[in-house]
Structures are given as structure tokens and as C-alpha cells.
Design a protein around this motif. Structure first.
Motif, mmCIF file in Angstrom:
data_model
loop_
_atom_site.group_PDB
_atom_site.id
_atom_site.type_symbol
_atom_site.label_atom_id
_atom_site.label_comp_id
_atom_site.label_asym_id
_atom_site.label_seq_id
_atom_site.Cartn_x
_atom_site.Cartn_y
_atom_site.Cartn_z
ATOM 1 N N LEU A 62 31.659 0.152 12.839
ATOM 2 C CA LEU A 62 32.058 1.545 12.629
ATOM 3 C C LEU A 62 32.342 2.159 13.994
ATOM 4 C CD1 LEU A 62 30.073 0.677 10.231
ATOM 5 C CD2 LEU A 62 29.520 3.087 10.030
ATOM 6 N N LYS A 63 33.568 2.673 14.196
ATOM 7 C CA LYS A 63 33.871 3.282 15.496
ATOM 8 C C LYS A 63 34.857 4.434 15.318
ATOM 9 C CE LYS A 63 37.016 -0.512 16.451
ATOM 10 N NZ LYS A 63 37.470 -1.589 17.266
ATOM 11 N N PRO A 64 34.870 5.381 16.250
ATOM 12 C CA PRO A 64 35.767 6.518 16.102
ATOM 13 C C PRO A 64 37.217 6.049 15.950
ATOM 14 C CG PRO A 64 34.192 6.952 17.844
ATOM 15 C CD PRO A 64 34.014 5.509 17.450
ATOM 16 N N PRO A 65 37.971 6.670 15.031
ATOM 17 C CA PRO A 65 39.351 6.245 14.806
ATOM 18 C C PRO A 65 40.231 6.551 16.018
ATOM 19 C CG PRO A 65 38.890 8.290 13.640
ATOM 20 C CD PRO A 65 37.589 7.828 14.224
ATOM 21 N N THR A 66 41.247 5.694 16.234
ATOM 22 C CA THR A 66 42.200 5.934 17.321
ATOM 23 C C THR A 66 43.615 5.903 16.746
ATOM 24 O OG1 THR A 66 42.578 3.610 17.843
ATOM 25 C CG2 THR A 66 40.696 4.659 18.933
ATOM 26 N N GLU A 67 44.571 6.266 17.585
ATOM 27 C CA GLU A 67 45.970 6.319 17.173
ATOM 28 C C GLU A 67 46.448 4.969 16.627
ATOM 29 O OE1 GLU A 67 44.677 8.000 19.575
ATOM 30 O OE2 GLU A 67 45.356 10.045 19.163
ATOM 31 N N GLU A 68 45.867 3.891 17.154
ATOM 32 C CA GLU A 68 46.229 2.539 16.681
ATOM 33 C C GLU A 68 45.972 2.368 15.175
ATOM 34 O OE1 GLU A 68 44.298 -1.319 18.138
ATOM 35 O OE2 GLU A 68 44.667 -0.144 19.947
ATOM 36 N N ASP A 69 45.003 3.139 14.664
ATOM 37 C CA ASP A 69 44.595 2.985 13.266
ATOM 38 C C ASP A 69 45.454 3.802 12.304
ATOM 39 O OD1 ASP A 69 42.405 1.496 14.248
ATOM 40 O OD2 ASP A 69 41.266 3.343 14.580
ATOM 41 N N ILE A 70 46.381 4.619 12.833
ATOM 42 C CA ILE A 70 47.108 5.561 11.968
ATOM 43 C C ILE A 70 47.791 4.882 10.767
ATOM 44 C CG2 ILE A 70 49.086 7.171 11.885
ATOM 45 C CD1 ILE A 70 48.104 8.346 14.528
ATOM 46 N N PRO A 71 48.532 3.777 10.950
ATOM 47 C CA PRO A 71 49.183 3.185 9.770
ATOM 48 C C PRO A 71 48.168 2.778 8.682
ATOM 49 C CG PRO A 71 50.113 2.296 11.793
ATOM 50 C CD PRO A 71 48.911 3.088 12.203
ATOM 51 N N SER A 72 47.047 2.210 9.092
ATOM 52 C CA SER A 72 46.038 1.793 8.100
ATOM 53 C C SER A 72 45.411 3.010 7.426
ATOM 54 C CB SER A 72 44.924 0.989 8.767
ATOM 55 O OG SER A 72 45.427 0.006 9.597
ATOM 56 N N ILE A 73 45.125 4.036 8.217
ATOM 57 C CA ILE A 73 44.513 5.253 7.654
ATOM 58 C C ILE A 73 45.453 5.863 6.618
ATOM 59 C CG2 ILE A 73 43.796 7.628 8.195
ATOM 60 C CD1 ILE A 73 43.017 6.524 11.045
ATOM 61 N N VAL A 74 46.732 5.969 6.973
ATOM 62 C CA VAL A 74 47.709 6.588 6.066
ATOM 63 C C VAL A 74 47.823 5.768 4.785
ATOM 64 C CG1 VAL A 74 50.150 7.188 5.773
ATOM 65 C CG2 VAL A 74 48.995 7.722 7.926
ATOM 66 N N ALA A 75 47.854 4.441 4.920
ATOM 67 C CA ALA A 75 48.005 3.586 3.733
ATOM 68 C C ALA A 75 46.854 3.811 2.753
ATOM 69 C CB ALA A 75 48.065 2.123 4.158
ATOM 70 N N VAL A 76 45.640 3.906 3.247
ATOM 71 C CA VAL A 76 44.493 4.050 2.337
ATOM 72 C C VAL A 76 44.352 5.497 1.840
ATOM 73 C CG1 VAL A 76 42.010 3.708 2.053
ATOM 74 C CG2 VAL A 76 43.312 2.132 3.494
ATOM 75 N N ALA A 77 44.467 6.456 2.764
ATOM 76 C CA ALA A 77 44.267 7.857 2.367
ATOM 77 C C ALA A 77 45.368 8.342 1.423
ATOM 78 C CB ALA A 77 44.198 8.744 3.611
ATOM 79 N N SER A 78 46.529 7.696 1.446
ATOM 80 C CA SER A 78 47.631 8.102 0.563
ATOM 81 C C SER A 78 47.447 7.609 -0.866
ATOM 82 C CB SER A 78 48.954 7.493 1.040
ATOM 83 O OG SER A 78 49.259 7.936 2.304
ATOM 84 N N ASP A 79 46.592 6.620 -1.033
ATOM 85 C CA ASP A 79 46.397 6.029 -2.359
ATOM 86 C C ASP A 79 45.721 7.063 -3.258
ATOM 87 O OD1 ASP A 79 45.200 4.562 -4.558
ATOM 88 O OD2 ASP A 79 45.570 2.747 -3.403
#
Ligand SMILES: CC(C)(COP(=O)(O)OP(=O)(O)OC[C@H]1O[C@@H](n2cnc3c(N)ncnc32)[C@H](O)[C@@H]1OP(=O)(O)O)[C@@H](O)C(=O)NCCC(=O)NCCS
Length: 181
Positions: free
Chosen positions: A10-27
Motif C-alpha cells: 500500500l503506497k500513496p498514489p502517483t501520476e504513474e497510476d492514473i490509467p489504472s485508477i481511472v480504469a477501476v474507478a470508472s467501473d
């Protein structure tokens, strides 16, 4: 800042994670149960990442991106934020539907609650879920959030609509007793 459990990192999110975050949060299966905007754009993820950084800096707690230790795959997000009461914080989380049912949410929440009580020395951690989300209630129960109170609140987008949920919590004493058991 980094937390680890047996299977998760578990670590603070970074800009690198944006595509993965968007994919899951959009579901919609995720969005319908949590307070994330829908539709969810990369700009929303960027704002969330910046808020997480500020919260970690100012409060020593905030949002974390969750990855598998094996494979480093992004599987979800979890976070702890202070409430208006000193020594109290509230937790929230969402996970990728493809990993549901594997105990990841429980493992991540348990580690976050441990951090809250043992490192941040909190007195009380709470979390809430919608009435129609018993899986989330079960996750909270499994980490020891034994107290449950029904709450009826105005919908965030339409105050004329009442939304029913369950608020759960655990105290530092209860956490210590669970550890000792
Ligand atoms: C809720 C959520 C976080 C659970 O994640 P998860 O990784 O599948 O959770 P876990 O595997 O750790 O535990 C799920 C538990 O719920 C139980 N469960 C699943 N569906 C259930 C249902 N319909 N009714 C009751 N319990 C249910 C599982 O059996 C499991 O309990 P068990 O270990 O006693 O069998 C995930 O479904 C999610 O991200 N949902 C969308 C976002 C969300 O709801 N976030 C929380 C908002 S409060």
C-alpha cells in the motif's frame, strides 16, 4: 510511506497510476458504491493524488494505492482521513472487480487499521457503507468493526433523496483486545 501485508503493498498514489485508477474507478460496479465522480476522468485521478499528498503531509494519513506484492498489479485504493473529532479517523476503499472475493479488501483494511492505531495512535476508526453493499459491511466486520448503526442521509447529488447506510467503528481498546485474543 509504504505499508505491507502478506500479499499487498500500500503506497500513496502517483501520476504513474492514473490509467489504472481511472480504469477501476470508472467501473460502475465500483462507482455506484463509493463517493467517486462518475464518469471518472484522468483529471479526477490527478486531483485525488494531489489531495492524498497534502493529507499525508498535513495529517500523516491519506489515500493509498494498493498493489499485489507479487506482480505489482494495481488492485484498488484505500484511505484514512481525520474526522472533525480529535483522534478519530474514517476509512474508505474500493477494489478492482476482477479481484473481488480474494480477501484483498479485508487484508488492506486490517493493515490500515493497524497503522491508524499503532502508528498514528488513533482512538477510534469508523467506516460506512450503503445498505445495499453487504460485502463492504462484511469486510468491516472481519477487521473488528463490531458496532453498527443505521444512518439515513441526504443523497450527495440530490438532497431530496434519502440514502440508507450503516456506520461501523472500532476503538483502540477493541483493537488491542482483538490482537491479544
Ligand atoms: C466491497 C469490496 C471492497 C469488497 O472487496 P473484496 O476484496 O472482495 O473483499 P474481501 O474478499 O476481503 O471480503 C468480502 C466479504 O464479503 C462477502 N460478501 C460478498 N458478497 C456479499 C453479499 N452480497 N452479502 C454478504 N457478504 C458478501 C464475502 O463472502 C467476503 O466475506 P467472507 O470472507 O466472510 O466470505 C469490493 O467489492 C468493492 O470494491 N466494491 C465496490 C466499491 C465499494 O463497495 N467500496 C466500499 C464502499 S463502503
Amino acid at each position: 510511506m509504504k505499508l505491507e501485508s502478506s500479499r499487498l503493498l500500500l503506497k500513496p498514489p502517483t501520476e504513474e497510476d492514473i490509467p489504472s485508477i481511472v480504469a477501476v474507478a470508472s467501473d460502475w460496479r465500483v462507482a455506484e458504491m463509493v463517493l467517486v465522480p462518475h464518469p471518472y476522468f484522468p483529471s479526477h485521478a490527478q486531483t485525488w493524488i494531489e489531495q492524498a499528498r497534502e493529507s499525508w503531509r498535513d495529517h500523516g494519513m491519506g489515500a493509498l494505492a494498493v498493489f499485489t506484492r507479487q506482480g505489482q498489479a494495481f488492485v484498488g485504493a484505500i484511505g484514512l482521513k481525520p474526522t472533525t473529532v480529535d483522534g478519530h479517523a474514517s476509512a474508505g476503499y474500493w477494489f478492482c472487480p476482477s479481484v473481488w472475493g480474494r480477501g484483498f479488501a479485508t487484508e488492506a483494511l486490517r493493515e490500515l487499521v493497524r497503522y491508524g492505531f499503532e502508528v498514528r495512535k488513533l482512538q477510534h476508526i469508523e467506516a460506512g457503507h450503503l445498505l445495499e453493499n453487504p460485502a463492504s459491511g462484511r469486510v468491516m466486520e472481519k477487521v473488528g468493526m463490531a458496532h453498527a448503526v443505521r444512518v439515513d442521509l441526504p443523497h450527495r447529488d440530490d438532497p431530496g433523496v434519502i440514502v440508507s447506510g450503516i456506520q461501523r467503528c472500532i476503538s483502540a481498546e477493541e483493537w488491542e483486545a482483538l490482537k491479544a485474543a
